[in-house]
Design an enzyme around this catalytic site. Structure first.
Site, short mmCIF file in Angstrom:
data_model
loop_
_atom_site.label_atom_id
_atom_site.label_comp_id
_atom_site.label_asym_id
_atom_site.label_seq_id
_atom_site.Cartn_x
_atom_site.Cartn_y
_atom_site.Cartn_z
N HIS A 13 0.88 -1.20 0.00
CA HIS A 13 0.00 0.00 0.00
C HIS A 13 0.90 1.23 0.00
CE1 HIS A 13 -3.82 2.12 1.58
NE2 HIS A 13 -2.93 3.07 1.30
N HIS A 15 1.61 5.35 -1.62
CA HIS A 15 1.23 6.54 -2.38
C HIS A 15 2.48 7.14 -3.01
CE1 HIS A 15 -2.85 6.69 -0.65
NE2 HIS A 15 -2.25 6.16 0.40
N LYS A 95 -9.25 -0.15 -5.75
CA LYS A 95 -9.28 0.46 -4.41
C LYS A 95 -10.55 1.26 -4.21
CE LYS A 95 -7.75 2.08 -0.46
NZ LYS A 95 -6.65 3.01 -0.24
N HIS A 132 -10.55 1.19 1.81
CA HIS A 132 -10.28 2.13 2.91
C HIS A 132 -11.51 2.04 3.82
CE1 HIS A 132 -8.46 5.96 4.59
NE2 HIS A 132 -9.57 5.79 5.28
N HIS A 166 -4.73 -0.82 5.72
CA HIS A 166 -4.20 -0.13 6.91
C HIS A 166 -5.08 -0.28 8.14
CE1 HIS A 166 -6.91 2.79 5.22
NE2 HIS A 166 -6.07 3.28 4.35
C1 NCD Z 1 -3.42 9.03 2.34
C2 NCD Z 1 -2.98 10.12 1.36
O1 NCD Z 1 -2.45 11.13 1.80
O2 NCD Z 1 -3.16 9.91 0.16
N1 NCD Z 1 -3.42 9.59 3.66
C3 NCD Z 1 -3.40 8.91 4.83
O3 NCD Z 1 -3.51 9.54 5.87
N2 NCD Z 1 -3.22 7.60 4.88
C4 NCD Z 1 -4.73 8.51 1.93
C5 NCD Z 1 -5.16 7.26 2.65
O4 NCD Z 1 -4.61 6.19 2.45
O5 NCD Z 1 -6.09 7.37 3.45
ZN ZN Z 2 -3.25 5.06 1.72
#
Ligand code: NCD
Ligand code: ZN
Length: 332
Positions: A13, A15, A95, A132, A166
């Site tokens: 996972h 970003h 997702k 999520h 998560h």
């Molecule tokens: C993630 C993001 O900033 O894209 N932020 C986070 O707090 N985890 C988005 C997400 O996974 O919820």
């Molecule tokens: Zn995330």
């Protein structure tokens, strides 16, 4: 044990963002992982195969010469069967974000009933659903309140692989053993911190993320599941970089930037609990079995020697910035 080789570590996972941020963070993940599941919540979400292939190219370009597989995901919307059939070979899953629940999720799902047909297609085509899982209720209850939805999904779509992303609560850990088709990722920060670390003393914006870290008993349940490498649990950093001005301000963005420190901090944590022998399963083997993937061979050597975590990587502050930890990833 003073050195350790992890074969093909995977971050299930991640970003990676776009543009300058992508160029900054993609090489940091690629240096230490064999692959990662790439989140689709860009400002313009990745909700078509065209957008996905363009984004994949940008990622490959940003990585440079490293070997690293971006396992791509589509942003959930209602898809036709034809769209899914065409996309299937390019994605690891889809997702789902409840509308407005986190960063760039405004166009997420507002009615699960409406999404039914897409779930049916996904089940038939064996495309995993990554979720999520939070309601828009009281912040500490959001994940627990969502567990009924996971149960509904698991019961109504028994052949659909559902990944609780998560997870942050003991309740979610318990759900893993109740449904065969439910799996989960857990982040680094949720194995280490509770709400107290974020808001119990001086406010720590760099620890603020969604879902927010919860109670000590929740952290303990997550940690115990990770330390035994519970076969339905995978490491997924949810490393979510934001530029420092979006973190150190009124209206702090949610997300903790952990990717470049994750393996070293995990090694320190597993060592502290005499569980280093479980790290391989937690950061790679479990994910390979759950997703049925064979990552590129890539050995990452970790050694017991001090690592001073940098104060920043470009304009992003990492998790545990400035701290010294006792394990480090060997650089080549
Ligand atoms: C993630 C993001 O900033 O894209 N932020 C986070 O707090 N985890 C988005 C997400 O996974 O919820
Ligand atoms: Zn995330």
């Amino acid at each position: 044990m003073n050195t350790l080789i992890i074969q093909s570590p995977l971050d299930m996972h991640l970003h990676l963002r776009e543009a300058e941020m992508l160029k900054l963070v993609a090489p940091l993940s690629a240096a230490q992982f064999a692959g990662a599941v790439i989140m689709p919540n860009l400002i313009d979400p990745i909700d078509s195969l065209d957008k996905l292939l363009t984004y994949r190219d940008q990622i490959i370009h940003a990585i440079g010469s490293e070997t690293f597989t971006p396992y791509m995901t589509l942003f959930f919307r209602e898809y036709s069967k034809n769209e899914l059939e065409t996309a299937k070979e390019h994605i690891i899953g889809i997702k789902l974000y409840p509308a407005g629940i986190t960063t760039n999720s405004e166009s997420g799902v507002s009615s699960l009933d409406q999404a039914r047909t897409t779930f049916e297609f996904m089940q038939e085509l064996q495309i995993p659903l990554l979720v999520h899982g939070e309601t828009n209720g009281f912040v500490l209850d959001r994940e627990s309140e969502f567990l009924g939805t996971y149960a509904w999904l698991a019961e109504n779509f028994p052949d659909l692989k559902i990944i609780m992303e998560h997870i942050t609560t003991r309740d979610a850990v318990e759900l893993l053993d109740q449904y065969e088709n439910i799996f989960a990722t857990v982040t680094l920060q949720h194995l280490l911190i509770t709400l107290d670390d974020i808001a119990g003393g001086l406010l720590s914006p760099h620890l603020f993320c969604k879902p927010i870290a919860k109670f000590p008993h929740d952290r303990e349940a997550l940690l115990q599941a990770a330390l035994i490498a519970h076969p339905k649990l995978m490491f997924g950093s949810d490393s979510a970089p934001h530029p420092v001005h979006k973190k150190e301000c009124a209206g702090c963005a949610a997300g903790v930037f952990t990717a470049p420190v994750a393996l070293a901090v995990l090694a320190e944590l597993f060592d502290k609990h005499n569980a280093l022998d479980k790290l391989q399963a937690f950061v790679s083997d479990n994910a390979q079995k759950i997703y049925n993937i064979s990552p590129i061979p890539k050995n990452i050597e970790i050694e017991k020697s001090d690592f001073i975590i940098p104060d920043n990587y470009g304009n992003v502050v990492p998790f545990m910035a400035g701290k010294t930890i006792s394990w480090s990833v060997k650089e080549f």
